[in-house]
Design a protein around this motif. Sequence first.
Motif, PDB file in Angstrom:
ATOM      1  N   ASP A  75      47.566  67.228  26.899  1.00 60.11           N
ATOM      2  CA  ASP A  75      47.580  68.661  27.395  1.00 60.11           C
ATOM      3  C   ASP A  75      48.499  69.356  26.826  1.00 60.11           C
ATOM      4  OD1 ASP A  75      50.080  67.527  28.742  1.00 60.11           O
ATOM      5  OD2 ASP A  75      49.126  67.661  30.570  1.00 60.11           O
ATOM      6  N   ALA A  76      48.917  70.775  27.509  1.00 58.97           N
ATOM      7  CA  ALA A  76      49.963  71.755  26.882  1.00 58.97           C
ATOM      8  C   ALA A  76      51.172  71.416  26.904  1.00 58.97           C
ATOM      9  CB  ALA A  76      49.510  73.093  27.399  1.00 58.97           C
ATOM     10  N   PRO A  77      51.608  70.642  27.973  1.00 57.77           N
ATOM     11  CA  PRO A  77      53.144  70.281  28.182  1.00 57.77           C
ATOM     12  C   PRO A  77      53.495  69.237  27.045  1.00 57.77           C
ATOM     13  CG  PRO A  77      52.048  70.698  30.300  1.00 57.77           C
ATOM     14  CD  PRO A  77      51.127  70.836  29.354  1.00 57.77           C
ATOM     15  N   GLU A  78      52.586  68.162  26.807  1.00 54.38           N
ATOM     16  CA  GLU A  78      52.676  67.134  26.025  1.00 54.38           C
ATOM     17  C   GLU A  78      52.763  67.782  24.419  1.00 54.38           C
ATOM     18  OE1 GLU A  78      51.258  62.734  24.884  1.00 54.38           O
ATOM     19  OE2 GLU A  78      50.473  63.844  26.377  1.00 54.38           O
ATOM     20  N   ARG A 107      42.935  73.769  32.874  1.00 59.63           N
ATOM     21  CA  ARG A 107      44.189  73.298  31.985  1.00 59.63           C
ATOM     22  C   ARG A 107      43.632  73.203  30.324  1.00 59.63           C
ATOM     23  NH1 ARG A 107      47.792  69.240  35.008  1.00 59.63           N
ATOM     24  NH2 ARG A 107      48.697  69.250  32.964  1.00 59.63           N
ATOM     25  N   TRP A 108      44.506  73.569  29.508  1.00 63.41           N
ATOM     26  CA  TRP A 108      44.169  73.322  28.081  1.00 63.41           C
ATOM     27  C   TRP A 108      44.377  72.122  27.678  1.00 63.41           C
ATOM     28  CZ3 TRP A 108      42.147  76.837  25.066  1.00 63.41           C
ATOM     29  CH2 TRP A 108      42.092  78.405  25.224  1.00 63.41           C
ATOM     30  N   GLN A 109      43.435  71.517  26.893  1.00 64.37           N
ATOM     31  CA  GLN A 109      43.373  70.367  26.301  1.00 64.37           C
ATOM     32  C   GLN A 109      43.458  70.318  24.593  1.00 64.37           C
ATOM     33  OE1 GLN A 109      40.301  67.953  28.248  1.00 64.37           O
ATOM     34  NE2 GLN A 109      41.920  67.129  29.790  1.00 64.37           N
ATOM     35  N   THR A 110      43.946  69.350  23.966  1.00 59.88           N
ATOM     36  CA  THR A 110      43.859  69.488  22.642  1.00 59.88           C
ATOM     37  C   THR A 110      44.113  67.799  22.174  1.00 59.88           C
ATOM     38  OG1 THR A 110      44.327  70.283  20.282  1.00 59.88           O
ATOM     39  CG2 THR A 110      46.130  69.891  21.956  1.00 59.88           C
ATOM     40  N   THR A 111      43.827  67.669  20.973  1.00 56.53           N
ATOM     41  CA  THR A 111      44.093  66.104  20.427  1.00 56.53           C
ATOM     42  C   THR A 111      45.675  66.173  19.949  1.00 56.53           C
ATOM     43  OG1 THR A 111      43.166  66.616  18.285  1.00 56.53           O
ATOM     44  CG2 THR A 111      41.667  65.951  20.040  1.00 56.53           C
ATOM     45  N   ARG A 112      45.876  64.875  20.074  1.00 59.81           N
ATOM     46  CA  ARG A 112      47.527  64.718  19.347  1.00 59.81           C
ATOM     47  C   ARG A 112      47.315  65.088  17.814  1.00 59.81           C
ATOM     48  NH1 ARG A 112      51.946  62.365  20.772  1.00 59.81           N
ATOM     49  NH2 ARG A 112      51.233  61.465  22.577  1.00 59.81           N
ATOM     50  N   GLU A 113      46.120  64.587  17.225  1.00 58.70           N
ATOM     51  CA  GLU A 113      46.109  64.919  15.762  1.00 58.70           C
ATOM     52  C   GLU A 113      46.108  66.373  15.546  1.00 58.70           C
ATOM     53  OE1 GLU A 113      43.200  63.629  12.230  1.00 58.70           O
ATOM     54  OE2 GLU A 113      42.507  63.467  14.238  1.00 58.70           O
ATOM     55  N   ASP A 114      45.338  67.163  16.043  1.00 61.67           N
ATOM     56  CA  ASP A 114      45.499  68.553  15.798  1.00 61.67           C
ATOM     57  C   ASP A 114      46.813  69.254  15.981  1.00 61.67           C
ATOM     58  OD1 ASP A 114      42.743  68.844  15.201  1.00 61.67           O
ATOM     59  OD2 ASP A 114      42.096  68.850  17.081  1.00 61.67           O
ATOM     60  N   VAL A 115      47.302  68.934  16.982  1.00 62.99           N
ATOM     61  CA  VAL A 115      49.085  69.388  17.287  1.00 62.99           C
ATOM     62  C   VAL A 115      49.857  68.705  15.850  1.00 62.99           C
ATOM     63  CG1 VAL A 115      51.053  69.173  18.798  1.00 62.99           C
ATOM     64  CG2 VAL A 115      48.720  69.369  19.763  1.00 62.99           C
ATOM     65  N   GLU A 116      49.545  67.448  15.546  1.00 59.95           N
ATOM     66  CA  GLU A 116      50.594  67.198  14.658  1.00 59.95           C
ATOM     67  C   GLU A 116      50.233  67.866  13.180  1.00 59.95           C
ATOM     68  OE1 GLU A 116      50.045  62.800  14.882  1.00 59.95           O
ATOM     69  OE2 GLU A 116      51.483  62.679  16.473  1.00 59.95           O
TER      70      GLU A 116
END
Length: 123
Positions: A75-78, A107-116
């Motif tokens: 999620d966005a906070p992470e 709530r916004w969701q994304t993948t850890r890979e996309d954030v990294e």
Amino acid sequence: MSEPIYLPAGHVLIPAADARSIARAIFKAQEELGKRGASFHPSVLKLAAYLNSITGRTEPTPQPQADTVRHEVIDAPEAAQILGCTTRNVTNLLARKRIPGRKVAGRWQTTREDVEVYRNYRT
């Protein structure tokens, strides 16, 4: 290859040597497909294993590899923790499609890979 014998109801008899040849060809083709990340439909591999086994030989049936990859959804906070910024900044990035994501139940969701990837390649 010998002439097949056609039976009623669409059945066909083929000699054992031909069945072995067909099975070997399917297994060899599966190996080549596997090198390219593709695979025969599981029913074709099952047929090859059956043809091989009725000729008195057993060979393990190649198992198709999974076509799906699981990604860790965050999620966005992470995501903000990973990026070292505020949650509000992450939600803005997601809303502007700078980071791929979606809203689920508000709530916004994304993948850890996309954030990294964003963290490593942002300019």
